[in-house]
Write a protein that holds these residues in place. Structure first.
Motif, mmCIF file in Angstrom:
data_model
loop_
_atom_site.group_PDB
_atom_site.id
_atom_site.type_symbol
_atom_site.label_atom_id
_atom_site.label_comp_id
_atom_site.label_asym_id
_atom_site.label_seq_id
_atom_site.Cartn_x
_atom_site.Cartn_y
_atom_site.Cartn_z
ATOM 1 N N ASP A 179 5.769 -1.602 0.413
ATOM 2 C CA ASP A 179 4.747 -2.632 0.222
ATOM 3 C C ASP A 179 3.711 -2.475 1.325
ATOM 4 N N LEU A 180 2.764 -1.604 1.088
ATOM 5 C CA LEU A 180 1.792 -1.204 2.097
ATOM 6 C C LEU A 180 1.043 -2.383 2.688
ATOM 7 N N HIS A 181 0.699 -3.351 1.862
ATOM 8 C CA HIS A 181 -0.144 -4.443 2.331
ATOM 9 C C HIS A 181 0.621 -5.485 3.141
ATOM 10 N N GLU A 182 1.927 -5.380 3.135
ATOM 11 C CA GLU A 182 2.715 -6.216 4.039
ATOM 12 C C GLU A 182 2.557 -5.759 5.483
ATOM 13 N N LEU A 183 2.179 -4.488 5.661
ATOM 14 C CA LEU A 183 2.029 -3.928 7.000
ATOM 15 C C LEU A 183 0.744 -4.380 7.669
ATOM 16 N N ASP A 184 -0.209 -4.863 6.876
ATOM 17 C CA ASP A 184 -1.515 -5.267 7.398
ATOM 18 C C ASP A 184 -2.142 -4.120 8.185
ATOM 19 N N ASP A 185 -2.151 -2.947 7.570
ATOM 20 C CA ASP A 185 -2.669 -1.737 8.200
ATOM 21 C C ASP A 185 -4.193 -1.738 8.142
ATOM 22 N N GLU A 186 -4.842 -1.991 9.278
ATOM 23 C CA GLU A 186 -6.300 -2.081 9.321
ATOM 24 C C GLU A 186 -6.972 -0.739 9.062
ATOM 25 N N MET A 187 -6.247 0.335 9.230
ATOM 26 C CA MET A 187 -6.819 1.668 9.030
ATOM 27 C C MET A 187 -6.736 2.112 7.571
ATOM 28 N N ASN A 188 -6.040 1.343 6.749
ATOM 29 C CA ASN A 188 -5.898 1.708 5.343
ATOM 30 C C ASN A 188 -7.209 1.503 4.596
ATOM 31 N N VAL A 189 -7.658 2.551 3.919
ATOM 32 C CA VAL A 189 -8.857 2.490 3.080
ATOM 33 C C VAL A 189 -8.409 2.339 1.640
ATOM 34 N N MET A 190 -8.823 1.268 0.998
ATOM 35 C CA MET A 190 -8.357 0.978 -0.349
ATOM 36 C C MET A 190 -9.210 1.637 -1.425
ATOM 37 N N THR A 191 -8.559 1.953 -2.540
ATOM 38 C CA THR A 191 -9.263 2.411 -3.725
ATOM 39 C C THR A 191 -9.580 1.195 -4.598
ATOM 40 N N GLU A 192 -10.353 1.420 -5.646
ATOM 41 C CA GLU A 192 -10.657 0.330 -6.570
ATOM 42 C C GLU A 192 -9.381 -0.216 -7.218
ATOM 43 N N TYR A 193 -8.498 0.699 -7.648
ATOM 44 C CA TYR A 193 -7.240 0.272 -8.252
ATOM 45 C C TYR A 193 -6.384 -0.512 -7.260
#
Length: 211
Positions: A179-193
């Motif tokens: 669950d990537l978004h549980e990590l609150d990773d500020e460096m993560n770049v999201m796609t539209e999906y």
């Protein structure tokens, strides 16, 4: 989902030759020549509308990025997003990359990004999955010795399949996130999906693997 045909797309691609690579097979072994700086190369396979590749180019100016997308009516949106941010470290390719070894030389790529790839859920379509072993053979060939694959998906079955495929190929799993978004990773770049699915509470799976 049926793609909306854009009759002007082909001309728009040609008009943006500086950003688009119209002869990708001629660039084999020479991709660094297209960029202003010699920097690590990240390759996104299936770049879609370009939110990820444009975001990565902006967030990581010390890296170069190449996005491949086979759908003509989709890549035009990616072109516009990259242009809007005046990015000089991003190039796009409109091509069906059946064998990446025709486009890239050995050890030419540092990172491969597989974002929300088509899961091809039917067993008879297994060979089309981008983590099937024949694709892994391609990735191993074009990646540098310390190169990596970064995969994100909302599809649990594809994710589990890919983990097994990586392991059976002898790859090392450096990160497995359920669950990537549980990590609150500020460096993560999201796609539209990713934005769409995560906003609905759908977990986003991510793994990082090396050969």
């Amino acid at each position: 989902m049926r793609l909306r045909h854009k009759p002007w797309a082909a001309d728009y691609i040609k008009e943006n030759e500086g950003l688009m690579v119209l002869d990708p097979f001629e660039q084999k072994g020479k991709w660094q020549d297209l960029f202003e700086k010699n920097q690590p190369i990240g390759l996104e396979i299936g770049t879609g509308k370009g939110q990820f590749i444009a975001g990565m180019g902006a967030q990581y100016p010390d890296e170069n990025f190449i996005g491949i997308e086979k759908a003509e009516s989709i890549i035009v949106t990616a072109i516009q997003k990259v242009k809007d941010q005046y990015l000089n470290n991003v190039h796009l390719v409109h091509e069906n990359a059946e064998d990446l070894r025709d486009m890239f030389a050995e050890n030419e790529v540092d990172t491969i990004y597989l974002n929300f790839s088509d899961p091809w859920p039917k067993t008879r379509h297994e060979k089309r999955r981008l983590t099937y072993h024949t694709y892994l053979e391609q990735y191993q060939n074009i990646l540098k010795d310390d190169g990596k694959i970064v995969m994100k998906t909302d599809n649990q079955n594809l994710f589990e399949y890919s983990l097994v495929s990586f392991s059976q190929f002898g790859m090392k799993l450096e990160d497995v996130t359920l669950d990537l978004h549980e990590l609150d990773d500020e460096m993560n770049v999201m796609t539209e999906y990713e934005e769409k699915f995560s906003s609905k509470g759908q977990p986003i799976y991510r793994c990082i693997a090396k050969f």
